[in-house]
Design an enzyme around this catalytic site. Structure first.
Site, PDB file in Angstrom:
ATOM      1  N   LYS A 104       1.029  -1.303  -0.003  1.00 12.55           N
ATOM      2  CA  LYS A 104      -0.007   0.069   0.042  1.00 12.55           C
ATOM      3  C   LYS A 104       0.997   1.164   0.006  1.00 12.55           C
ATOM      4  O   LYS A 104       1.591   1.499   0.850  1.00 12.55           O
ATOM      5  CB  LYS A 104      -0.892   0.038   1.249  1.00 12.55           C
ATOM      6  CG  LYS A 104      -1.647   1.281   1.425  1.00 12.55           C
ATOM      7  CD  LYS A 104      -2.637   1.424   2.537  1.00 12.55           C
ATOM      8  CE  LYS A 104      -2.992   2.897   2.669  1.00 12.55           C
ATOM      9  NZ  LYS A 104      -3.629   3.193   3.990  1.00 12.55           N
ATOM     10  N   GLY A 165      -7.861   9.563   8.956  1.00  7.59           N
ATOM     11  CA  GLY A 165      -8.363   9.509  10.131  1.00  7.59           C
ATOM     12  C   GLY A 165      -9.257  10.808  10.820  1.00  7.59           C
ATOM     13  O   GLY A 165      -9.493  10.683  11.961  1.00  7.59           O
ATOM     14  N   ALA A 191      -9.430   6.014   3.379  1.00  8.27           N
ATOM     15  CA  ALA A 191      -9.389   7.004   4.222  1.00  8.27           C
ATOM     16  C   ALA A 191     -10.686   8.034   4.246  1.00  8.27           C
ATOM     17  O   ALA A 191     -11.172   7.951   3.026  1.00  8.27           O
ATOM     18  CB  ALA A 191      -8.322   8.118   4.081  1.00  8.27           C
ATOM     19  N   GLY A 192     -10.988   8.367   5.325  1.00  9.09           N
ATOM     20  CA  GLY A 192     -12.239   9.359   5.510  1.00  9.09           C
ATOM     21  C   GLY A 192     -13.490   8.459   6.005  1.00  9.09           C
ATOM     22  O   GLY A 192     -14.287   9.205   6.769  1.00  9.09           O
ATOM     23  N   ASN A 213      -8.998   2.382   8.985  1.00 12.01           N
ATOM     24  CA  ASN A 213      -8.251   1.791  10.233  1.00 12.01           C
ATOM     25  C   ASN A 213      -9.099   2.559  11.171  1.00 12.01           C
ATOM     26  O   ASN A 213      -9.779   2.074  12.300  1.00 12.01           O
ATOM     27  CB  ASN A 213      -6.899   2.185  10.045  1.00 12.01           C
ATOM     28  CG  ASN A 213      -6.082   1.650  11.284  1.00 12.01           C
ATOM     29  OD1 ASN A 213      -6.753   1.360  12.161  1.00 12.01           O
ATOM     30  ND2 ASN A 213      -4.870   1.714  11.172  1.00 12.01           N
ATOM     31  N   THR A 214      -8.796   4.007  11.352  1.00 10.03           N
ATOM     32  CA  THR A 214      -9.473   4.795  12.625  1.00 10.03           C
ATOM     33  C   THR A 214     -10.955   4.676  12.580  1.00 10.03           C
ATOM     34  O   THR A 214     -11.250   4.525  13.912  1.00 10.03           O
ATOM     35  CB  THR A 214      -9.388   6.185  12.385  1.00 10.03           C
ATOM     36  OG1 THR A 214      -7.831   6.576  11.822  1.00 10.03           O
ATOM     37  CG2 THR A 214      -9.355   7.014  13.714  1.00 10.03           C
TER      38      THR A 214
END
Lengths: 262, 66
Positions: A104, A165, A191-192, A213-214
């Site tokens: 990645k 994040g 992301a987002g 992830n977050t």
């Protein structure tokens, strides 16, 4: 014939995956919670970072003691790299540590926004593709850059939906749709995503997968959120394939207008 | 001998190659990557890759990340 998720796996780099959810392994309060969240997410690909071994404290638990690599494919990232050279080096270290050619690819351009430096990203993609890597680049939502990454040999393009994040959700549905029209490789929103409906939105737009992830690790109860994300990704994919109705300004009755007893 | 390992200057008994160094440091050899003076050494080459005084060695592993 109706659509079945099981007949439509994600095909990436010559491999097929039942799950269209890719999850990160960072930011968890502890490895046990992470392990359970990975399990409940149904994911088959998990991202990992490459960092120096802690030489002064060898007693600490290792991430890989908590990931069954027979079930989860490790996807090393190049997070924290700010130049193409740094990212290429990190990718090579990841390949050596993980014995896999997948990466990645991240080349960060700015510390506060973590937006990608797409010029360096493209340069690093070219180098790594030439070296035989399966490159999954984290990019911005620029359709032209997405096309250039595809031309450079990227296996997929991974545009952000909002800053890493941030949990702001899909801020750019129009650009994501245009990107999907511009490239033929899989489009993975990276992301987002902040909550399940964000993941569903990405999938309803027609994206091939979502990476987060977050959104899971930062939830009050990450394990439960992992299942929510799994179901949202599946629901979004089903809705995309089912074909949503057109949006209209005025009402359209669902019950027959004739035969109303008065 | 003196080595710069992961940015820290370390004094350790003389080792001949990467294999010996990893053994000396007590690091599990699985899933780590080793670089000596900016060159990544493939695992199969650890035995034959010399480590000399004042070399810069990087040893990395996977950690949680997104």
């Amino acid at each position: 014939m109706t659509y079945e998720l099981t007949d439509d796996p994600l095909v990436l780099g010559g491999k097929t995956f039942r799950s269209r959810l890719i999850v990160g392994t960072g930011k968890y309060s502890n490895f046990a919670v992470m392990r359970e969240a990975l399990e409940r997410s149904g994911s088959q690909i998990v991202t990992v970072a490459v960092r120096r071994v802690n030489l002064s404290d060898r007693s600490r638990e290792s991430l890989l003691d908590f990931i069954d690599t027979n079930r989860f494919m490790l996807l090393p990232n190049t997070a924290g790299c700010y130049t193409a050279d740094e990212a290429v080096r990190a990718a090579n270290l990841g390949r050596e540590a993980g014995l896999s050619d997948w990466v990645k690819l991240e080349v960060i351009g700015d510390e506060r926004t973590l937006f990608p430096d797409t010029e360096a990203l493209l340069a690093a993609t070219r180098v790594l593709v030439k070296d035989g890597f399966v490159v999954l680049p984290y990019t911005n939502d620029d359709p032209i850059m997405a096309r250039k990454l595809e031309d450079a040999g990227a296996t997929a393009v991974m545009p952000l939906g909002a800053p890493i994040g941030s949990g702001m959700g899909i801020q750019n549905p129009a650009n994501l749709r245009i990107i999907m029209e511009c490239v033929s490789v899989p489009v993975i929103v990276d992301a987002g995503v902040g909550t399940a409906s964000d993941a569903a939105v990405a999938m309803e737009l027609g994206c091939d997968a979502v990476l987060m992830n977050t959104g899971i690790a930062g939830a009050t109860d990450p394990v439960t959120m992992a299942e929510a994300m799994k179901k949202a990704v599946e629901a979004g994919r089903l809705a995309f394939k089912a074909g949503r109705i057109a949006k209209k300004l005025y009402a359209s009755a669902s019950s027959p207008l004739e035969g109303v007893s008065r | 001998m003196t080595l710069v390992i992961n940015g820290e200057t370390k004094t350790c008994p003389a080792v001949n190659n990467i294999n010996d160094l990893i053994l000396h440091l007590g690091i599990g050899p699985d899933r780590v990557a080793v670089e000596v003076n900016g060159r990544i050494a493939k695992r199969r080459d650890w035995e034959s890759t010399p480590v000399a005084d004042r070399d810069r060695v990087e040893i990395v592993q996977f950690v949680g990340g997104g």
